[in-house]
Every structure is written in C-alpha cells, then in structure tokens.
Design a protein around this motif. Structure first.
Motif, mmCIF file in Angstrom:
data_model
loop_
_atom_site.group_PDB
_atom_site.id
_atom_site.type_symbol
_atom_site.label_atom_id
_atom_site.label_comp_id
_atom_site.label_asym_id
_atom_site.label_seq_id
_atom_site.Cartn_x
_atom_site.Cartn_y
_atom_site.Cartn_z
ATOM 1 N N ILE A 153 12.341 10.021 0.344
ATOM 2 C CA ILE A 153 13.764 10.389 0.402
ATOM 3 C C ILE A 153 14.654 9.291 0.996
ATOM 4 C CG2 ILE A 153 13.632 11.671 2.611
ATOM 5 C CD1 ILE A 153 15.744 12.813 -0.366
ATOM 6 N N ASN A 154 14.148 8.526 1.953
ATOM 7 C CA ASN A 154 14.971 7.476 2.567
ATOM 8 C C ASN A 154 14.726 6.097 1.950
ATOM 9 O OD1 ASN A 154 16.269 9.218 4.312
ATOM 10 N ND2 ASN A 154 14.813 8.924 5.993
ATOM 11 N N ASP A 155 14.145 6.061 0.748
ATOM 12 C CA ASP A 155 13.817 4.775 0.103
ATOM 13 C C ASP A 155 13.027 3.856 1.033
ATOM 14 O OD1 ASP A 155 15.165 5.325 -2.306
ATOM 15 O OD2 ASP A 155 17.074 4.780 -1.383
ATOM 16 N N PRO A 156 11.845 4.274 1.430
ATOM 17 C CA PRO A 156 11.094 3.487 2.416
ATOM 18 C C PRO A 156 10.630 2.150 1.850
ATOM 19 C CG PRO A 156 9.669 5.149 1.463
ATOM 20 C CD PRO A 156 11.050 5.421 0.944
ATOM 21 N N GLN A 157 10.454 1.206 2.736
ATOM 22 C CA GLN A 157 9.893 -0.091 2.351
ATOM 23 C C GLN A 157 8.452 0.086 1.889
ATOM 24 O OE1 GLN A 157 11.486 -2.962 2.420
ATOM 25 N NE2 GLN A 157 13.351 -2.210 3.369
ATOM 26 N N ILE A 158 7.760 0.996 2.552
ATOM 27 C CA ILE A 158 6.324 1.129 2.300
ATOM 28 C C ILE A 158 5.901 2.575 2.540
ATOM 29 C CG2 ILE A 158 5.760 0.416 4.695
ATOM 30 C CD1 ILE A 158 3.365 -1.165 3.420
ATOM 31 N N ILE A 159 4.936 3.020 1.738
ATOM 32 C CA ILE A 159 4.374 4.359 1.949
ATOM 33 C C ILE A 159 2.905 4.228 2.327
ATOM 34 C CG2 ILE A 159 3.715 6.535 0.816
ATOM 35 C CD1 ILE A 159 6.302 6.495 -0.672
ATOM 36 N N PHE A 160 2.537 4.889 3.408
ATOM 37 C CA PHE A 160 1.147 4.969 3.837
ATOM 38 C C PHE A 160 0.626 6.358 3.499
ATOM 39 C CE2 PHE A 160 3.120 1.921 6.751
ATOM 40 C CZ PHE A 160 2.254 0.844 6.616
ATOM 41 N N ALA A 161 -0.538 6.408 2.881
ATOM 42 C CA ALA A 161 -1.098 7.714 2.531
ATOM 43 C C ALA A 161 -2.563 7.745 2.958
ATOM 44 C CB ALA A 161 -0.952 7.969 1.039
ATOM 45 N N ASP A 162 -2.910 8.762 3.740
ATOM 46 C CA ASP A 162 -4.275 8.891 4.268
ATOM 47 C C ASP A 162 -5.007 9.992 3.506
ATOM 48 O OD1 ASP A 162 -6.557 8.710 5.748
ATOM 49 O OD2 ASP A 162 -5.597 9.042 7.693
ATOM 50 N N GLU A 163 -5.875 9.596 2.609
ATOM 51 C CA GLU A 163 -6.621 10.543 1.763
ATOM 52 C C GLU A 163 -5.693 11.606 1.167
ATOM 53 O OE1 GLU A 163 -10.503 11.764 3.072
ATOM 54 O OE2 GLU A 163 -10.378 10.409 4.777
ATOM 55 N N PRO A 164 -4.643 11.155 0.459
ATOM 56 C CA PRO A 164 -3.629 12.106 -0.023
ATOM 57 C C PRO A 164 -4.169 13.111 -1.024
ATOM 58 C CG PRO A 164 -3.323 9.952 -1.043
ATOM 59 C CD PRO A 164 -4.357 9.777 0.033
#
Ligand SMILES: Nc1ncnc2c1ncn2[C@@H]1O[C@H](COP(=O)(O)OP(=O)(O)OP(=O)(O)O)[C@@H](O)[C@H]1O
Ligand SMILES: [Mg+2]
Length: 217
Positions: A153-164
């Motif tokens: 939603i905030n246009d992040p620089q990077i997304i981290f996902a832990d076992e999504p």
C-alpha cells in the motif's frame, strides 16, 4: 537497493548469524533457503529492521537503517518496507479493505487517495468481491493476498516475505508465487523471500542458501 554487511546475531551462546553479507538489486526477486533453524527468519527480521543485529550494518537505498532513532526507523519501516509472514497477521476485527489501508493511515496518506489505492490493489490481486470480508471470512490464499496488498500500500522499496506460502496447498501456493513474479514484472517490485519451496527458489533471480550461520557461496 539493499546492502547488509557482516551481520552477526546471537541468542545467549547460540551464534545464529556469523557475519552475513548480502546485496539485493532493485527489481530482483531473491529466495533464501536453508534448513530449519539455520537463521533465515532471524536474518530476514534484521534486514527488515524488525530486529537489531549485534554487529554489522544494513543499508536500504543508501540509508543506514540502524543509525536512525527508533521513531524515525518505525516511520521508515512503515513507508519503505513491506512484510508478508507465513501467517497473515491481519486484524480479525477489520475487513480486507481496512486491513490494507492501515499502513497508509499510519503514514497519514490522504483518505480519498488511500481508499482508491487500496481498492485498486485489491482489484489487481483478484479480491474485488472480497473487500468487505473479514479475515475469518477469507480462504488462506485470499488472506495472504490481502497481506500482500497491505505490504504494497505504501509503495515499499522492498518486500520481505517469510514462508508466505508455507501454510497453503500447492495450487494456491503456485498462484501466489505467480503473483510475486507478476508484481516484479508490473511494478519492478523487489522481493526477498524465505522459502522451503524449491520450485519457487528455482524460479527466483537468485537463491541464497543459509548454512552454518552464513550464506553459502
Ligand atoms: N528470540 C529468540 N531467542 C532465542 N533463540 C532464538 C530466538 N529466535 C530464534 N532463535 C534460535 O535461532 C536459531 C535460528 O532461528 P530462525 O528462526 O532464524 O531459523 P529459520 O532458519 O527461520 O528456521 P525455520 O525454517 O524453522 O523457520 C534457531 O535455533 C532458533 O531456536
Ligand atoms: Mg523461519
């Protein structure tokens, strides 16, 4: 985009991270694999500023994140970093649309613009008809898609996902994996994913394996 150097982390006498170096470029989708207990989540939390290393530095877009004061760091995290966890961590009392908007409300985004953006994202993620459903009224895959919309939603620089997709059946996991690649293609979104899914790892731009407290070269 992301650069971490010489990251160390211990819990009492358990030395979990032993000088990890990692660099991620804009638009890259990176998978981190490794045995249970090898320190993948610990590393991801540190890269995402949710946990502090004993030693080492993390730069996101040339900003040294642990140089920031706690308040500035939480603002930075909310604005620039998206998270998706194995369990969605959506708020049960709020519907999908409200859950997606929360990081934008914290950011004090204009209400009309935020509402429009949240709806567009949910639509893009195939949840147009589910916006007013609470998490308990959504399937596991839908819940994760709401969590992904919230991360975006905030246009992040990077997304981290832990076992999504660790908690989902194969076809739902495959769909979500496709979605990560779609987001990479459509928005040049950068991802660091922790996964036990070798299919996903093999599709990534790079796969890094955690072994004995470090990334195997
Ligand atoms: N808060 C904590 N206090 C003490 N020990 C911890 C803490 N968090 C993690 N550990 C330990 O650190 C090691 C690494 O944990 P971590 O959660 O990073 O592993 P992981 O690679 O993500 O494993 P999994 O694949 O099972 O999720 C484990 O031995 C774990 O027990
Ligand atoms: Mg883990």
């Amino acid at each position: 985009m992301l650069k971490a150097t010489n990251i160390h982390k211990s819990y009492d006498d358990l030395h979990v991270l032993k000088g990890v170096d990692i660099e991620v470029n804009k638009g890259e989708l990176i998978s981190i694999i490794g045995k249970s207990g090898s320190g993948k989540s610990t590393l991801l939390h540190i890269l995402g500023s949710l946990d502090i290393p004993d030693q080492g530095q993390v730069f996101i877009n040339d900003q040294n994140i642990f140089d920031k004061k706690e308040k500035d760091l939480s603002t930075f995290r909310n604005k620039h970093i998206g998270f998706v966890f194995q369990f969605h961590h959506l708020l049960a009392e709020f519907d999908a649309l409200e859950n997606v908007k929360i990081p934008g409300l914290i950011q004090k985004t204009d209400a009309t613009a935020l509402d429009k953006k949240a709806k567009e994202l949910l639509d893009y993620l195939g949840l147009k008809d589910r916006m007013d459903h609470k998490p308990g009224q959504l399937s596991g895959g839908e819940q994760q898609r709401v969590a992904i919309a919230r991360a975006l939603i905030n246009d992040p620089q990077i997304i981290f996902a832990d076992e999504p997709t660790g908690n989902l059946d194969k076809s739902t996991s495959d769909e979500l994996h496709q979605l990560f690649f779609q987001l990479k293609k459509d928005f040049n979104q950068t991802f660091v994913l922790v996964t036990h899914n070798m299919e996903l790892a093999n599709l990534s731009d790079r796969t890094l394996e955690m072994v004995d407290g470090n990334i195997k070269i």
